[in-house]
Scaffold this motif. Sequence first.
Motif, short mmCIF file in Angstrom:
data_model
loop_
_atom_site.label_atom_id
_atom_site.label_comp_id
_atom_site.label_asym_id
_atom_site.label_seq_id
_atom_site.Cartn_x
_atom_site.Cartn_y
_atom_site.Cartn_z
N LEU A 1 0.87 -1.28 -0.04
CA LEU A 1 -0.07 0.00 0.08
C LEU A 1 0.85 1.24 -0.10
CD1 LEU A 1 -2.95 0.84 0.00
CD2 LEU A 1 -2.90 0.85 2.59
N GLN A 2 1.86 1.23 0.57
CA GLN A 2 3.06 2.23 0.70
C GLN A 2 3.95 2.18 -0.73
OE1 GLN A 2 4.44 3.12 4.80
NE2 GLN A 2 3.51 1.24 5.29
N GLY A 3 3.81 1.43 -1.51
CA GLY A 3 4.75 1.15 -2.74
C GLY A 3 6.16 1.24 -2.37
N ARG A 4 6.67 0.48 -1.61
CA ARG A 4 7.97 0.61 -0.98
C ARG A 4 8.63 -0.47 -1.90
NH1 ARG A 4 7.07 -1.18 5.39
NH2 ARG A 4 6.36 0.76 5.87
N ASN A 5 8.00 -1.54 -2.55
CA ASN A 5 8.79 -2.41 -3.57
C ASN A 5 8.74 -1.73 -5.04
OD1 ASN A 5 9.19 -4.22 -1.46
ND2 ASN A 5 7.24 -4.90 -1.60
N LEU A 6 8.30 -0.57 -5.23
CA LEU A 6 8.32 -0.03 -6.43
C LEU A 6 9.88 0.79 -6.66
CD1 LEU A 6 4.94 1.64 -6.67
CD2 LEU A 6 5.79 -0.22 -8.01
N PRO A 7 10.63 0.22 -7.67
CA PRO A 7 11.77 0.44 -7.77
C PRO A 7 12.20 2.26 -8.11
CG PRO A 7 11.33 -0.70 -9.68
CD PRO A 7 10.15 -0.63 -8.95
N MET A 8 12.10 3.12 -7.43
CA MET A 8 12.19 4.24 -7.94
C MET A 8 13.73 4.99 -7.50
SD MET A 8 9.48 4.68 -9.63
CE MET A 8 7.90 4.33 -9.92
N LYS A 9 14.22 5.46 -8.43
CA LYS A 9 15.59 6.25 -8.19
C LYS A 9 15.66 7.12 -6.80
CE LYS A 9 17.41 5.82 -12.58
NZ LYS A 9 18.24 6.40 -13.82
N LYS A 10 16.33 6.90 -5.98
CA LYS A 10 16.42 7.60 -4.58
C LYS A 10 17.54 8.61 -4.68
CE LYS A 10 14.33 4.24 -1.71
NZ LYS A 10 14.55 3.34 -0.78
N ASN A 11 17.21 10.01 -5.17
CA ASN A 11 18.11 10.98 -5.18
C ASN A 11 17.49 12.36 -4.77
OD1 ASN A 11 16.97 11.91 -7.74
ND2 ASN A 11 18.18 10.71 -8.63
N TRP A 12 18.31 13.51 -4.40
CA TRP A 12 17.83 14.71 -4.25
C TRP A 12 16.89 15.27 -4.99
CZ3 TRP A 12 16.37 17.19 -0.23
CH2 TRP A 12 16.16 18.66 -0.09
N LYS A 13 17.04 15.07 -6.31
CA LYS A 13 16.23 15.84 -7.32
C LYS A 13 14.88 15.08 -7.21
CE LYS A 13 15.50 16.37 -12.36
NZ LYS A 13 16.27 16.19 -13.59
N ASN A 14 14.72 13.84 -7.26
CA ASN A 14 13.51 12.92 -7.20
C ASN A 14 12.77 13.25 -5.75
OD1 ASN A 14 13.94 11.84 -9.75
ND2 ASN A 14 14.40 9.91 -9.02
N PHE A 15 13.58 13.42 -4.60
CA PHE A 15 12.94 13.70 -3.66
C PHE A 15 12.34 15.05 -3.59
CE2 PHE A 15 13.15 15.34 0.78
CZ PHE A 15 12.44 14.27 1.53
#
Length: 613
Positions: free
Chosen positions: A329-343
């Motif tokens: 439900l929280q989408g934790r397993n969706l592989p999104m890039k973790k960087n400052w721009k995306n944040f």
Amino acid sequence: MKFLISQRSPGKDDFQKLELKYQVEAGTAGPYSIVTEKDTSGYSGQGLRSFIDGYIRDFNCAMPDVASQTENAIGLITKQWPVPNSISGSFSTAIIEEKTGEIVVCNDAIGVYPLYYFAGENEFYISNSLIWLGVVSKASVDEVGLFQRTYCPEFANIGSRTLLKNVKRLLPGEWIRFRKSGEIRERKYDNELYQQLSDSVAPLKYWKAFKKEVSYCLAEEENVHVALSGGMDSRLIMGSVPREKQLFCHTYGQEDYYESLIAKRIAGLYDANFRSYSQPELNFPGKEVLEKYTIETEAIYLNHWLEILEEHEIENRENMLVGDMTESLQGRNLPMKKNWKNFKQYYLGRKEYPLTENTREKFEDWKDGVISKYTGLISQKHLNRINVQLTEEQINNEITADLEELFLRIEQHNLPYLELVSEIFTWFTHSRIPMGKQILILNSNFKSFCVPMSVQILRLTSNLHPNLRLNGRYIKSLFASVKELKLGASEPTSQIPFVPFNSPEIFKVPIWFLRSEIDDFLIKRVMKSGNPKKRYRVLKSFNWVEVYQQPKMEAKLWSYFEKNYLGEGYTNAVIYGALKRRDLEQWPLSNINIINAAALNAELALLKALKDE
């Protein structure tokens, strides 16, 4: 809870072997011999005999009438798969049609409750216990399965592969009809996940469905136990339990751990009884405890649960709800890039993530990446360590074939985005086995159920568009708009302390960042100094450094492998790696890899011992 269906009548020796470790009953159903534990749940009627792990419900029946629900659901499952929207639950089941001798076996879309089958030349077995099936069938160890349990990600078998040769486990969402000869007459799959993606599912609609599922799940229960971490998953469960139920909350860890304090406050909000359990030495349990839970559950993996199970006094096996898969439900397993721009753009700015179209070319590239990850540790050195005789090429080909089995299951869903491909693969691997083991081990003392994994709730969750779920967007909207959940949102989380969960992000994000940075600094300071007594985290919480300092840890490690079925090279690498963590030559990570090896060795020892008796 365990059962064994056999085409031949097990001999006296087979029963004696089982009764050395279990309290069993014997009987027949149609043309089959049956061996069960005395508390095994099931259904008998309409010419059907079924054995059920988990729970099955029929929403077309009155909520309190669980008997009718089970009767209707079992009868329907023999004829229709996947089940319609009136049927839900989290389960595996084997159904014997007594007149024809045919057997239907199936499990839900994830399949955390295992169901195994083996068809030899003159024998046919179905069981929910790999140990039982292995002992009675005398199936030999599968070298590919052994390699997967020792070196592959998750230390788990892939697809239908098991530790035993030619013994298969049902795939996620699989339904099989066997002839009485053991031949497969028909095979179907549940491919209903993600089939109606929507970006406009109202939180109150989702909550209504979730509460209905919980109410039906608990229809026969007066007392309800909850594995309460204090996170959003267990808060979702707490808010959904009908108010007339008596709630008992359990968490592991010392009373003054920050996580325990939060969990206790959450329990208080819902007028629930609360207890925390702390036996950190059980993270490296004595050999007899390790063997006990291997025999009972075949699910030793995360030993924090032993802190609860070893102290909990069993009177009646009551329901235990766990919140695993709320992470979906929280989408934790969706592989999104973790960087400052995306944040900034997607977390703070709440822009929609650009999702990747699932084309044939990209899907094949993704498959190649997964195969490389799973075959990356194949080497002659590793094969020699566990005394495997197959060649590197043979292991590689077999693992690739097992992965292709899961890839086909994924492909059958026709997913529009590559991110969903990665997510469902995680559900079919990590959620199905390692996370599933948490449910199975709790079954030793409780009837452990996971509502977020149920057929209808997982369908509903998977149909939420990824951009609704990412960064916890949807769960935040639930806790902001649902009356029963607003209560739980008034407390902080373990990740972001001091401020309530429903606080503005402008307050929460800096606290989360600061805590993470200080924790990282403290961890590096412990490693640099080599002093295990230095402060470990900002807030008092579970301390792996201390766990590895237990005075009897090394003796316990060697005791696990007194009778060694994994090879001296492998077990020495495991033990000496643990000692390096103790001496702070390596960072003291969770001991899952160590306990996996110990539990695997215990399974192999038990199979051999029972066969040889």
